[in-house]
Design an enzyme around this catalytic site. Structure first.
Site, PDB file in Angstrom:
ATOM      1  CB  ILE A  34      -0.977  -0.062   1.197  1.00 23.75           C
ATOM      2  CG1 ILE A  34      -2.072  -1.083   0.866  1.00 23.75           C
ATOM      3  CG2 ILE A  34      -1.590   1.301   1.514  1.00 23.75           C
ATOM      4  CD1 ILE A  34      -2.875  -1.553   2.018  1.00 23.75           C
ATOM      5  CE1 TYR A 183      -0.260  -4.887  11.490  1.00 23.40           C
ATOM      6  CE2 TYR A 183      -2.560  -5.563  11.391  1.00 23.40           C
ATOM      7  CZ  TYR A 183      -1.493  -4.874  10.850  1.00 23.40           C
ATOM      8  OH  TYR A 183      -1.651  -4.176   9.681  1.00 23.40           O
TER       9      TYR A 183
END
Length: 304
Positions: A34, A183
């Site tokens: 990304i 995460y």
């Protein structure tokens, strides 16, 4: 991918058909996925792009690709490991002395599935996703404060919806270590950071976003089982980056309040209905205090 395709029917293409020549963008984790897709789209629109990457060889390949594909020569490379707080401070001081900055895009992240410590004794996911993001943003705020229409965009994840902010174990030292949940907790912390920064710095527009699940090297390596099951329905990297680009370049994005969480160019709730993920304001303030203490510990003492 089908979620993106449905949402994109309502996008206004003119929002991102803009020329951003003269504006400076810094993208972390910009050599793949990304980050690279975002950098490329900003470069296409004439922006000056600073790529901040950990791996020099891969970063040089990415830079050359972006320059070749876009014809934009104003693409600069900085080698920095976002999990190393001392290096971030050093980088930021040098960057402030040499460059201007209009838009910071915090995209670098990691999902390490076993508990690993950095050379500073920090748990690696926390060091990269939370503390690294905190220090880089805090250190560059004075540079952003100088510019008109300054923005900070942080790439989070919808995974954070399953986590309530937990400030009692920031380094995941207690209980069984689950990299995916660590995460997700870090990504919840990024949402809280964005909300807190938006309150404290009124002349900068802060946003945080979920790119959707995209087919990126990070997803392939960190979540191989998920990738195998889902690979035919994942978004492309460009689809994952679309909202980041929109938040970075469009004038529509800054008409919305600072501090919101976005998916597919729309602000969305940071909590699922009935999920007990709301945390008391004092926990959110405490997170900022603890991160500030950490960051000061690693700040180089200036001469004199």
């Amino acid at each position: 991918r089908c979620g993106y395709e449905a949402a994109s029917l309502h996008f206004n293409p003119d929002d991102v058909e803009v020329n951003v020549a003269g504006r400076c963008f810094l993208v972390t984790g910009a050599n793949s996925g990304i980050g690279k897709a975002t950098a490329k789209e900003i470069a296409r629109r004439g922006g000056t792009v600073h790529l901040v990457c950990r791996n020099k060889e891969r970063a040089e390949v990415a830079r050359d690709e972006i320059v070749t594909e876009t014809g934009n020569q104003n693409i600069f490379l900085h080698i920095l490991d976002i999990s190393n707080p001392k290096e971030i401070w050093k980088f930021a001081e040098k960057f402030k002395a040499e460059h201007k900055l209009h838009v910071l895009i915090n995209n670098a992240g990691c999902m390490v599935n076993n508990r690993e410590l950095t050379e500073d004794g920090l748990e690696k996911n926390f060091a990269t996703n939370t503390l690294g993001t905190y220090i880089l943003t805090t250190a560059l705020l004075p540079l952003l404060e100088k510019e008109a229409d300054a923005r900070v965009i942080t790439v989070s994840s919808g995974g954070m919806l399953v986590q309530k902010l937990n400030i009692s174990d920031l380094q995941s030292g207690n209980g069984t270590f689950d990299g995916t949940m660590v995460y997700a907790q870090n990504k919840r912390q990024q949402v809280v950071l964005t909300e807190q920064w938006a309150k404290a710095h009124r002349n900068i527009h802060f946003s945080v976003m979920h790119p959707g699940w995209a087919d990126t090297p990070a997803v392939r390596s960190a979540m191989p089982d998920f990738y195998e099951k889902m690979k035919n329905s994942l978004r492309t990297e460009a689809q994952g980056a679309d909202t980041v680009v929109w938040l970075a370049v469009s004038s529509e994005a800054t008409k919305l309040p600072s501090g919101l969480f976005f998916q597919d160019r729309q602000p969305v709730s940071t909590h699922l209905p009935l999920a007990s993920t709301h945390s008391p304001p004092e926990d959110e303030e405490k997170l900022m205090e603890v991160l500030e203490e950490f960051s000061q510990k690693f700040k180089p003492t200036s001469p004199g």
